[in-house]
Design an enzyme around this catalytic site. Structure first.
Site, short mmCIF file in Angstrom:
data_model
loop_
_atom_site.label_atom_id
_atom_site.label_comp_id
_atom_site.label_asym_id
_atom_site.label_seq_id
_atom_site.Cartn_x
_atom_site.Cartn_y
_atom_site.Cartn_z
N ARG A 68 10.86 -1.53 12.29
CA ARG A 68 9.74 -1.24 13.16
C ARG A 68 9.60 -2.33 14.22
O ARG A 68 9.76 -3.50 13.92
CB ARG A 68 8.44 -1.17 12.34
CG ARG A 68 8.28 0.15 11.64
CD ARG A 68 7.20 0.09 10.59
NE ARG A 68 5.95 -0.50 11.04
CZ ARG A 68 4.84 -0.55 10.28
NH1 ARG A 68 4.85 -0.05 9.07
NH2 ARG A 68 3.76 -1.10 10.76
N ARG B 152 -9.72 1.28 8.61
CA ARG B 152 -9.29 -0.07 8.94
C ARG B 152 -10.36 -0.83 9.70
O ARG B 152 -10.15 -1.98 10.05
CB ARG B 152 -8.05 0.02 9.83
CG ARG B 152 -6.75 -0.45 9.18
CD ARG B 152 -5.69 -0.28 10.25
NE ARG B 152 -4.48 -0.97 10.01
CZ ARG B 152 -3.42 -0.47 9.37
NH1 ARG B 152 -3.49 0.71 8.82
NH2 ARG B 152 -2.32 -1.17 9.27
N ARG C 290 11.67 -5.94 6.51
CA ARG C 290 11.39 -4.54 6.15
C ARG C 290 12.21 -3.55 6.97
O ARG C 290 12.46 -3.74 8.15
CB ARG C 290 9.90 -4.26 6.36
CG ARG C 290 9.49 -2.86 5.95
CD ARG C 290 8.03 -2.77 5.68
NE ARG C 290 7.22 -2.81 6.89
CZ ARG C 290 5.88 -2.69 6.86
NH1 ARG C 290 5.25 -2.52 5.72
NH2 ARG C 290 5.21 -2.74 7.98
N ARG D 29 -0.92 -8.90 13.83
CA ARG D 29 -1.43 -7.91 12.87
C ARG D 29 -2.24 -8.59 11.78
O ARG D 29 -3.24 -8.04 11.30
CB ARG D 29 -0.27 -7.11 12.28
CG ARG D 29 0.24 -6.06 13.27
CD ARG D 29 1.62 -5.59 12.93
NE ARG D 29 1.69 -4.90 11.67
CZ ARG D 29 2.80 -4.83 10.94
NH1 ARG D 29 3.91 -5.43 11.33
NH2 ARG D 29 2.79 -4.16 9.81
N LYS E 249 0.83 -1.21 0.00
CA LYS E 249 0.00 0.00 0.00
C LYS E 249 0.86 1.26 0.00
O LYS E 249 0.68 2.14 -0.82
CB LYS E 249 -0.92 0.04 1.23
CG LYS E 249 -1.92 -1.10 1.33
CD LYS E 249 -2.91 -0.87 2.48
CE LYS E 249 -2.27 -0.84 3.86
NZ LYS E 249 -1.73 -2.14 4.33
P1 ADP Z 1 0.97 -1.82 7.97
O1 ADP Z 1 0.12 -1.52 6.78
O2 ADP Z 1 2.36 -2.21 7.64
O3 ADP Z 1 0.33 -2.76 8.94
P2 ADP Z 1 0.64 0.88 9.08
O4 ADP Z 1 1.83 1.72 9.04
O5 ADP Z 1 -0.49 1.22 8.18
O6 ADP Z 1 1.17 -0.59 8.87
O7 ADP Z 1 0.06 0.82 10.57
C1 ADP Z 1 0.87 0.49 11.68
C2 ADP Z 1 0.06 0.45 12.95
O8 ADP Z 1 -0.51 1.76 13.19
C3 ADP Z 1 -1.15 -0.48 12.94
O9 ADP Z 1 -0.80 -1.80 13.27
C4 ADP Z 1 -2.04 0.18 13.99
O10 ADP Z 1 -1.61 -0.10 15.30
C5 ADP Z 1 -1.82 1.66 13.74
N1 ADP Z 1 -2.79 2.21 12.76
C6 ADP Z 1 -2.51 2.73 11.53
N2 ADP Z 1 -3.63 3.12 10.88
C7 ADP Z 1 -4.66 2.82 11.74
C8 ADP Z 1 -6.07 2.95 11.65
N3 ADP Z 1 -6.68 3.45 10.55
N4 ADP Z 1 -6.81 2.52 12.70
C9 ADP Z 1 -6.24 2.01 13.82
N5 ADP Z 1 -4.92 1.85 13.95
C10 ADP Z 1 -4.12 2.25 12.94
#
Ligand code: ADP
Ligand code: ZN
Length: 210
Positions: free
Chosen positions: A153, A88, A122, A164, A13
């Site tokens: 991370r 999400r 990553r 996750r 993404k």
């Molecule tokens: P990835 O797509 O690699 O899982 P992101 O960088 O999008 O990672 O998100 C990392 C973390 O940030 C998620 O696991 C969550 O804890 C938090 N997060 C990000 N976006 C949201 C969202 N829209 N709602 C709730 N938590 C979020």
């Protein structure tokens, strides 16, 4: 064009959203990047989000909804934007529909075993949001885009990755159906053995970019 990028962690993404941002001149809005920056700066938002992120759980809906609603008011969103990692949950999608008009929800799909291999290798740039994989860095430790030192991370550890993926299946995957019913869904099957460029062309095609 107001876009949403859906898909499991590691599907690409962020990578494709950044390319699209450069090509279309519309901002990529990544809630994950915004939360990580807040964590790094130790703001109240960052401190409250930290425990959720590090455990691979979602940050509470009301927190992320507030951030996105504010962000979309900025001038640079006038001609469109790419939401990367938001919504999400169905509750986030419902809230979003009250303050934004979405044109397309692009669903990037990818096999689980590939996801795990990608996430565990990553490396990310906390400054510009760039992402890399150790297999292609050849020992390089800084961001090719901005020079910042790359980091791994905390939530890219094996146990947290598993969590996750479960959180994704339970809370986020239902959005595929949600946007399908609204007639906004386009799915791109990412081919893990193909280059980023090849997959990006699939993304462009799905969006009707000539
Ligand atoms: P990835 O797509 O690699 O899982 P992101 O960088 O999008 O990672 O998100 C990392 C973390 O940030 C998620 O696991 C969550 O804890 C938090 N997060 C990000 N976006 C949201 C969202 N829209 N709602 C709730 N938590 C979020
Ligand atoms: Zn960078």
């Amino acid at each position: 064009m107001n876009l949403i990028f859906l898909g499991p962690p590691g599907a690409g993404k962020g990578t494709h959203a950044q390319r699209l941002m450069n090509e279309l001149g519309i901002p990529q809005i990544s809630t994950g990047d915004m939360l990580r920056q807040a964590m790094k700066a130790e703001t109240p938002l960052g401190l409250s989000a930290k425990k959720f992120i590090e455990a691979g759980e979602l940050v509470p809906d009301e927190v992320v909804i507030g951030i996105v609603e504010e962000r979309l008011k900025a001038d640079d969103c006038k001609n469109g934007y790419i939401l990367d990692g938001f919504p999400r949950t169905v509750a986030q999608a419902e809230a979003l529909s009250k303050f934004a008009h979405i044109d397309v929800a692009l669903n990037l799909s990818l096999a689980d075993d590939v996801i795990i291999q990608r996430l565990s290798g990553r490396r990310v740039c906390l400054k510009c949001g760039g992402t890399y994989h150790i297999s292609t860095l050849n020992g390089r430790e800084d961001c090719a885009n901005c020079g910042e030192k790359l980091v791994q991370r905390k939530d890219d550890s094996p146990e947290t990755i598993q969590n996750r993926l479960s959180v994704y299946a339970a809370q986020t995957a239902p959005l595929i159906e949600y946007y399908q019913q609204k007639g906004l869904l386009h799915t791109v099957e990412c081919d893990a053995s193909a280059s980023v460029e090849v997959n990006y062309q699939k993304v462009r095609k799905a969006l009707g970019i000539e």
